[in-house]
Scaffold this motif. Structure first.
Motif, PDB file in Angstrom:
ATOM      1  N   ASP A  15       0.818  -1.215   0.000  1.00 30.18           N
ATOM      2  CA  ASP A  15       0.000   0.000   0.000  1.00 30.18           C
ATOM      3  C   ASP A  15       0.852   1.266   0.000  1.00 30.18           C
ATOM      4  O   ASP A  15       0.320   2.367  -0.119  1.00 30.18           O
ATOM      5  CB  ASP A  15      -0.921   0.042   1.223  1.00 30.18           C
ATOM      6  CG  ASP A  15      -2.058  -0.957   1.134  1.00 30.18           C
ATOM      7  OD1 ASP A  15      -2.298  -1.509   0.038  1.00 30.18           O
ATOM      8  OD2 ASP A  15      -2.711  -1.183   2.183  1.00 30.18           O
ATOM      9  N   TYR A  16       2.178   1.118   0.149  1.00 28.25           N
ATOM     10  CA  TYR A  16       3.064   2.274   0.296  1.00 28.25           C
ATOM     11  C   TYR A  16       4.013   2.394  -0.887  1.00 28.25           C
ATOM     12  O   TYR A  16       4.508   1.406  -1.418  1.00 28.25           O
ATOM     13  CB  TYR A  16       3.884   2.149   1.593  1.00 28.25           C
ATOM     14  CG  TYR A  16       3.029   2.311   2.818  1.00 28.25           C
ATOM     15  CD1 TYR A  16       2.856   3.556   3.416  1.00 28.25           C
ATOM     16  CD2 TYR A  16       2.356   1.225   3.367  1.00 28.25           C
ATOM     17  CE1 TYR A  16       2.052   3.707   4.523  1.00 28.25           C
ATOM     18  CE2 TYR A  16       1.556   1.371   4.486  1.00 28.25           C
ATOM     19  CZ  TYR A  16       1.406   2.616   5.052  1.00 28.25           C
ATOM     20  OH  TYR A  16       0.608   2.769   6.146  1.00 28.25           O
ATOM     21  N   ARG A  21       1.446   6.179   1.872  1.00 27.52           N
ATOM     22  CA  ARG A  21       0.368   5.285   1.450  1.00 27.52           C
ATOM     23  C   ARG A  21      -0.195   5.807   0.136  1.00 27.52           C
ATOM     24  O   ARG A  21      -0.500   6.993   0.001  1.00 27.52           O
ATOM     25  CB  ARG A  21      -0.708   5.217   2.537  1.00 27.52           C
ATOM     26  CG  ARG A  21      -1.671   4.081   2.327  1.00 27.52           C
ATOM     27  CD  ARG A  21      -2.471   3.709   3.540  1.00 27.52           C
ATOM     28  NE  ARG A  21      -3.003   4.869   4.223  1.00 27.52           N
ATOM     29  CZ  ARG A  21      -3.291   4.894   5.522  1.00 27.52           C
ATOM     30  NH1 ARG A  21      -3.121   3.822   6.255  1.00 27.52           N
ATOM     31  NH2 ARG A  21      -3.762   5.976   6.086  1.00 27.52           N
ATOM     32  N   LYS A  22      -0.342   4.928  -0.824  1.00 27.25           N
ATOM     33  CA  LYS A  22      -0.794   5.311  -2.164  1.00 27.25           C
ATOM     34  C   LYS A  22      -2.180   5.922  -2.158  1.00 27.25           C
ATOM     35  O   LYS A  22      -2.464   6.862  -2.899  1.00 27.25           O
ATOM     36  CB  LYS A  22      -0.784   4.090  -3.090  1.00 27.25           C
ATOM     37  CG  LYS A  22       0.586   3.518  -3.346  1.00 27.25           C
ATOM     38  CD  LYS A  22       0.464   2.208  -4.123  1.00 27.25           C
ATOM     39  CE  LYS A  22       1.765   1.466  -4.176  1.00 27.25           C
ATOM     40  NZ  LYS A  22       1.599   0.127  -4.790  1.00 27.25           N
ATOM     41  N   SER A  23      -3.066   5.421  -1.315  1.00 26.87           N
ATOM     42  CA  SER A  23      -4.467   5.850  -1.344  1.00 26.87           C
ATOM     43  C   SER A  23      -4.687   7.264  -0.835  1.00 26.87           C
ATOM     44  O   SER A  23      -5.549   7.976  -1.342  1.00 26.87           O
ATOM     45  CB  SER A  23      -5.340   4.876  -0.547  1.00 26.87           C
ATOM     46  OG  SER A  23      -4.953   4.887   0.822  1.00 26.87           O
ATOM     47  N   ASP A  24      -3.919   7.697   0.177  1.00 27.03           N
ATOM     48  CA  ASP A  24      -4.186   9.013   0.760  1.00 27.03           C
ATOM     49  C   ASP A  24      -2.940   9.847   1.055  1.00 27.03           C
ATOM     50  O   ASP A  24      -3.051  10.958   1.570  1.00 27.03           O
ATOM     51  CB  ASP A  24      -5.014   8.867   2.045  1.00 27.03           C
ATOM     52  CG  ASP A  24      -4.323   8.039   3.111  1.00 27.03           C
ATOM     53  OD1 ASP A  24      -3.145   7.669   2.937  1.00 27.03           O
ATOM     54  OD2 ASP A  24      -4.980   7.744   4.132  1.00 27.03           O
ATOM     55  N   LYS A  26      -0.706   9.405   3.278  1.00 26.96           N
ATOM     56  CA  LYS A  26      -0.291   9.357   4.678  1.00 26.96           C
ATOM     57  C   LYS A  26       1.047   8.634   4.784  1.00 26.96           C
ATOM     58  O   LYS A  26       1.231   7.575   4.174  1.00 26.96           O
ATOM     59  CB  LYS A  26      -1.356   8.622   5.501  1.00 26.96           C
ATOM     60  CG  LYS A  26      -1.083   8.570   6.978  1.00 26.96           C
ATOM     61  CD  LYS A  26      -2.234   7.863   7.691  1.00 26.96           C
ATOM     62  CE  LYS A  26      -2.025   7.835   9.175  1.00 26.96           C
ATOM     63  NZ  LYS A  26      -3.135   7.163   9.856  1.00 26.96           N
TER      64      LYS A  26
END
Length: 169
Positions: A15-16, A21-24, A26
């Motif tokens: 996810d990173y 983090r790719k989605s948001d 963070k």
């Protein structure tokens, strides 16, 4: 080696990207702060003092903190899967002499941050930097937070560690 209060946390390393983090967006460091707060909620009188993770997770943490390429996060465990406060620092210090990197053995705890942006160690409350420990027996995607337990039957031993002081400017 001391007995510890332990909590294990999982995340998906895929996810990173580049520490975020790719989605948001963070950072992984911010995720570790979430883990620290959860640890304190579960063990209300205690703060996490040790962060155990494998080398890949430490590199993710380095990226998320924007560490320079000559910095390397974490102290190798030399006595198994738990931190030996007497032996591990001495052995790691001896290994440092042969490395091209400067080792970072601790980062600010989530609880050291103050609203005004300052960072403070609070000895009375037990808030200290988070010691970074490399345990390559751990699976990628796992972080273990721990704090030593106080054992009333044994008297605590003070360990003095003579190590050089590094400044990063």
């Amino acid at each position: 080696m001391e007995k510890e209060i332990i909590e294990t946390y999982a995340f998906n390393p895929e996810d990173y990207y580049d520490g975020r983090r790719k989605s948001d967006g963070k950072t992984f460091r911010d995720e570790v702060k979430v883990f620290e707060r959860d640890f304190h909620q579960r063990h209300s009188g205690d703060y996490a003092l040790n962060l155990y993770a494998n080398s890949a997770t430490m590199r993710l943490l380095e990226k998320s903190c924007g560490a320079a390429s000559f910095l390397s996060y974490g102290m190798d465990l030399t006595q198994g899967g738990a931190f030996d406060a007497e032996q591990d620092p001495q052995i790691n210090h001896a290994m440092e002499e042969y490395s091209r990197h400067i080792f970072v053995y601790g980062i600010d705890s989530a609880y050291m941050e103050r609203p005004d942006g300052s960072v403070v160690i609070d000895e009375e409350a037990g808030i200290f930097p988070l010691t970074l420990l490399i345990d390559n027996s751990m699976h990628n995607g796992t972080v273990r937070l721990a704090t030593p337990t106080s054992d009333d039957e044994q008297e605590e031993e003070n360990v003095l560690i003579d190590s050089p002081k590094f400044e990063y400017a």
